[in-house]
Every structure is written in structure tokens, then in C-alpha cells.
Design an enzyme around this catalytic site. Structure first.
Site, PDB file in Angstrom:
ATOM      1  N   GLU A  91      62.205 -59.879  48.909  1.00 18.27           N
ATOM      2  CA  GLU A  91      60.856 -60.439  48.901  1.00 18.27           C
ATOM      3  C   GLU A  91      60.519 -61.028  47.535  1.00 18.27           C
ATOM      4  O   GLU A  91      60.949 -60.507  46.509  1.00 18.27           O
ATOM      5  CB  GLU A  91      59.859 -59.327  49.247  1.00 18.27           C
ATOM      6  CG  GLU A  91      60.132 -58.756  50.625  1.00 18.27           C
ATOM      7  CD  GLU A  91      59.488 -57.415  50.838  1.00 18.27           C
ATOM      8  OE1 GLU A  91      59.208 -56.718  49.844  1.00 18.27           O
ATOM      9  OE2 GLU A  91      59.288 -57.055  51.998  1.00 18.27           O
ATOM     10  N   CYS A 104      57.548 -64.157  41.043  1.00 17.39           N
ATOM     11  CA  CYS A 104      57.951 -62.765  40.855  1.00 17.39           C
ATOM     12  C   CYS A 104      59.180 -62.534  41.729  1.00 17.39           C
ATOM     13  O   CYS A 104      59.113 -62.693  42.948  1.00 17.39           O
ATOM     14  CB  CYS A 104      56.793 -61.860  41.277  1.00 17.39           C
ATOM     15  SG  CYS A 104      57.268 -60.135  41.354  1.00 17.39           S
ATOM     16  N   CYS A 111      65.722 -49.685  45.550  1.00 16.77           N
ATOM     17  CA  CYS A 111      65.722 -49.256  44.142  1.00 16.77           C
ATOM     18  C   CYS A 111      66.087 -47.780  44.070  1.00 16.77           C
ATOM     19  O   CYS A 111      65.778 -47.011  44.970  1.00 16.77           O
ATOM     20  CB  CYS A 111      64.328 -49.472  43.538  1.00 16.77           C
ATOM     21  SG  CYS A 111      64.252 -49.132  41.766  1.00 16.77           S
ATOM     22  N   CYS A 115      60.145 -44.187  42.101  1.00 14.23           N
ATOM     23  CA  CYS A 115      58.764 -43.991  41.624  1.00 14.23           C
ATOM     24  C   CYS A 115      57.868 -43.641  42.819  1.00 14.23           C
ATOM     25  O   CYS A 115      57.955 -44.290  43.875  1.00 14.23           O
ATOM     26  CB  CYS A 115      58.262 -45.266  40.946  1.00 14.23           C
ATOM     27  SG  CYS A 115      59.267 -45.751  39.528  1.00 14.23           S
ATOM     28  N   CYS A 118      55.630 -46.335  44.790  1.00 14.99           N
ATOM     29  CA  CYS A 118      56.214 -47.659  45.034  1.00 14.99           C
ATOM     30  C   CYS A 118      56.755 -47.837  46.447  1.00 14.99           C
ATOM     31  O   CYS A 118      57.474 -46.972  46.963  1.00 14.99           O
ATOM     32  CB  CYS A 118      57.328 -47.884  44.015  1.00 14.99           C
ATOM     33  SG  CYS A 118      58.262 -49.370  44.329  1.00 14.99           S
ATOM     34  N   CYS A 333      57.205 -53.292  38.147  1.00 16.33           N
ATOM     35  CA  CYS A 333      58.192 -53.663  39.157  1.00 16.33           C
ATOM     36  C   CYS A 333      57.924 -52.899  40.452  1.00 16.33           C
ATOM     37  O   CYS A 333      57.444 -51.777  40.436  1.00 16.33           O
ATOM     38  CB  CYS A 333      59.594 -53.364  38.649  1.00 16.33           C
ATOM     39  SG  CYS A 333      59.842 -51.691  38.116  1.00 16.33           S
TER      40      CYS A 333
HETATM   41  S1  SF4 Z   1      58.305 -49.229  40.662  1.00 19.77           S
HETATM   42 FE1  SF4 Z   1      60.088 -50.486  40.125  1.00 19.77          FE
HETATM   43  S2  SF4 Z   1      61.534 -49.029  39.239  1.00 19.77           S
HETATM   44 FE2  SF4 Z   1      60.007 -47.812  40.343  1.00 19.77          FE
HETATM   45  S3  SF4 Z   1      60.944 -47.513  42.374  1.00 19.77           S
HETATM   46 FE3  SF4 Z   1      59.627 -49.314  42.467  1.00 19.77          FE
HETATM   47  S4  SF4 Z   1      60.984 -51.039  42.118  1.00 19.77           S
HETATM   48 FE4  SF4 Z   1      62.013 -49.208  41.402  1.00 19.77          FE
END
Ligand code: SF4
Length: 346
Positions: A91, A104, A111, A115, A118, A333
Site C-alpha cells: 500500500e 509515502c 513487518c 508495534c 500498528c 511508519c
Molecule cells: S509502526 Fe512501523 S515498525 Fe512498527 S510494526 Fe508498524 S510498520 Fe513496523
């Protein structure tokens, strides 16, 4: 078959030389034409007196054919999802700005950083993106969707510094003056705080892009819960890494602090952030959280953002505030990627 989108001019020159006995003259002519216009009919270029050679060369390379799965547009934001060869979906977000449009982009499918707030983290880690897949996002935004992209932020899906080599190559392609020609000061790499890779970026003399680090809490225990990367690199290590980052040669350090209601938005949290940022030359972006389905984190109000920011400003910090409505470019991110998924499925 080699991907043309994975080449800098030097790479293309080497490729032409090795496979067709041609040099920089042909490479420049092809590179400029393709990367400046997005057009693929290189066989018609004047530099090819021998059209047979041009066809041979064209056949030996893979030119992009983006598959846009979904696209959603609001007044200022365009979100699109691309399907890759292995059916993985990535995306990207275009933000229409007054002076220049910003893209972006994603650097990984999923990932590893996990986090808690996220959306990307929820899908786990699938794989790294190759340089041509990173660049494909710009090719699509520019030549398929028609936006004048002059600013790139690595804040989509993934931790860019966890895919260092491919992101590095992508940054070199973005910066290539005979191609996209995006200045380093208009490229920002956002990290969750992978100190060893931030250090590596600092020592990398070829890459002078901006660095953005998502802090989100200056309390080590709380940050461990929000961002598990803190178990590997605690705040003490992160601070030392940022203090030693060669700022002058490497542009600006942006510090991103996403405000979560009732979690990291107190006066004490602000004071801890002030202490953490002491002696780190940086700009702080305070941004609202875009709530994600399945995450317990709560978004804050504009007043929360204003209050928290004022406190930081009273200690002399340079703060940019983002509000809950309108563009939210300075997300850490993963945050924008989460928004896309939410947006696309609307
Ligand atoms: S905020 Fe960024 S580093 Fe953290 S899980 Fe999401 S994509 Fe990954």
C-alpha cells in the site's frame, strides 16, 4: 530477467556494457527517456541506429506493468494498493501538497517490529520488498496516476532499516539525477529505532536522506509495551545513537511522537520526552493516532495535541503539530499503511 526499475544509471551502463557492448551514451539516452517519462518504447529512440539491437535489449529487461488492486481518493489523499508478482499486496499513499506531492511508500510486506498500535504489525512479516518493488510505487504514482511526486517518505508498511540494502538501492534510484532526481533532503527514512541500522545509515556516505525516528514514549517500560523493539535497543542506547548520528552530513532528524489517549499524553510523559531529547538536534512531530481495528490504543483530540505540544515548546523544542482532521503526513511508519487498509475497505 533484470528489472529496469532496479537500476541506477551506473547499473544500467554496466548492464549494457556487459550484455550488449554499449556504454554510457546509450545508457543515458534510455535511462533519461524511461525514468523521466515512464514510456517504454525505447526502440524508437534516436540513439538506437540499430533497431534490432534495441528490441534485443528491450526483451532482455523487464519493464513495469503495475497492477492497481484498489485506489481511493479524498480531497488531499490518494491511497492505492499494488499487487506484486507473488500476489503480495502493498500500500502507498499520495499526499497532495501546495508545492509538491508526497508519496509515502512501503518497504516490506508486513513487518517484524510488532508495534502494538500498528495495522501492519497485525499481518506479521511476509518478506522484504526488492528495490524495483519499492520504486514501482513511485512509477505508479507518477506515470500511471499522474501525480508530480517530489517528496518521498518511507513510512508505509514495514521498517525500512530492516530491509537496509534494498531500501538503500531504492534511495539511490530515487536520487539518480538522470532519472527521478529527488533530492536527498526530500527523502525521509522512518525507523522504529533499530540502533545498529541507524548507525549504519549514519556511516553510509552515499545516502544523505533525512532520518525520522518514532519515539512514542520516553519511558523505557512503557515504550517496551508499545514498541517491542525497545527490548532490543532501549532508550538509553537510542539516545546515544541519535547523539552520535552525523547530523550535518545527513540532513535533519525528525522525532515522531504519536499521541495515544491516556497512555503517553500526560505532563509527566511530556517532561520525560523533553529530558530524552536534551542535546539531540531535532524537530518533533506530534501526531494524532489513527485508531486501528483490533488495537486497544485510543486516539486523542486536537486539544490534547495542542496542550502536549505547548509544554514541549515551553522547553524550547521545535514542534510541528498534526491535527486529527486533514493531512497526517508525519505519521510514523506503518500508520499510513493502516489508514490505507481501513480506507480501501470502506
Ligand atoms: S509502526 Fe512501523 S515498525 Fe512498527 S510494526 Fe508498524 S510498520 Fe513496523
Amino acid at each position: 530477467m533484470s528489472e529496469i526499475l532496479s537500476f541506477t544509471l551506473n547499473d544500467l551502463t554496466g548492464y549494457l556494457n556487459q550484455n550488449f557492448g554499449k556504454g554510457e551514451f546509450h545508457a543515458k539516452c534510455i535511462y533519461r527517456y524511461f525514468f523521466k517519462t515512464g514510456k517504454k518504447d525505447i526502440e524508437n529512440l534516436d540513439c538506437f541506429k540499430n533497431q534490432e539491437l534495441a528490441f534485443k535489449f528491450k526483451k532482455s529487461l523487464r519493464f513495469p506493468t503495475p497492477v492497481i488492486l484498489e485506489k481511493k481518493e479524498s480531497e488531499d489523499v490518494i491511497k492505492f494498493a499494488l499487487e506484486l508478482d507473488d500476489k503480495a499486496v502493498i500500500e502507498s499513499v499520495i499526499l497532495k501538497m501546495k508545492t509538491r506531492d508526497t508519496l509515502c511508500i512501503s518497504s516490506q510486506v508486513g513487518c517484524k517490529m510488532n508495534c502494538g498500535f500498528c495495522a501492519t504489525a497485525k499481518m506479521g512479516f511476509k518478506r522484504n520488498l526488492y528495490p524495483h518493488e519499492i520504486i514501482l510505487q513511485l512509477y505508479t504514482a507518477k506515470f500511471v496516476l499522474g501525480y508530480d511526486i517530489r517528496n518521498i517518505v518511507f513510512m508505509g508498511m514495514g521498517e525500512p532499516l530492516d530491509n537496509y540494502e534494498n531500501v538503500r538501492q531504492a534511495v539511490l534510484i530515487l536520487n539518480e539525477q538522470h532519472g527521478f532526481d529527488i533530492a536527498f533532503r526530500h527523502i525521509t527514512i522512518s525507523s522504529s529505532g533499530l540502533c545498529d541500522q541507524i548507525e549504519r545509515l549514519g556511516k553510509d556516505t552515499c545516502i544523505k536522506a533525512n532520518l525520522s525516528v518514532s519515539i512514542n514514549s520516553a519511558d523505557n517500560d512503557l515504550r517496551k509495551k508499545i514498541m517491542p523493539v525497545t527490548k532490543r535497543f532501549d532508550l538509553f542506547t537510542l539516545k546515544n545513537t541519535l547523539l552520535n548520528y552525523p547530523l550535518k552530513e545527513k540532513g535533519i532528524i525528525f522525532i515522531t511522537y504519536t499521541l495515544f489517549k491516556g497512555l503517553n499524553d500526560s505532563r509527566e510523559d511530556a517532561l520525560k520526552l523533553v529530558r530524552f531529547l536534551e542535546n539531540i538536534p531535532c524537530r518533533v512531530n506530534i501526531i494524532p493516532y489513527n485508531e486501528v481495528e483490533g488495537c486497544d490504543f485510543k486516539g486523542c483530540t486536537d486539544k490534547d495535541i495542542a496542550d502536549f505540544s505547548s509544554l514541549l515548546e515551553s522547553f524550547g523544542l521545535f514542534v510541528r503539530k498534526r491535527w486529527t482532521k486533514g493531512k497526517n503526513l508525519d505519521a510514523g511508519c506503518g500508520q499510513l499503511a493502516g489508514k490505507i487498509r481501513g480506507g480501501l475497505s470502506d
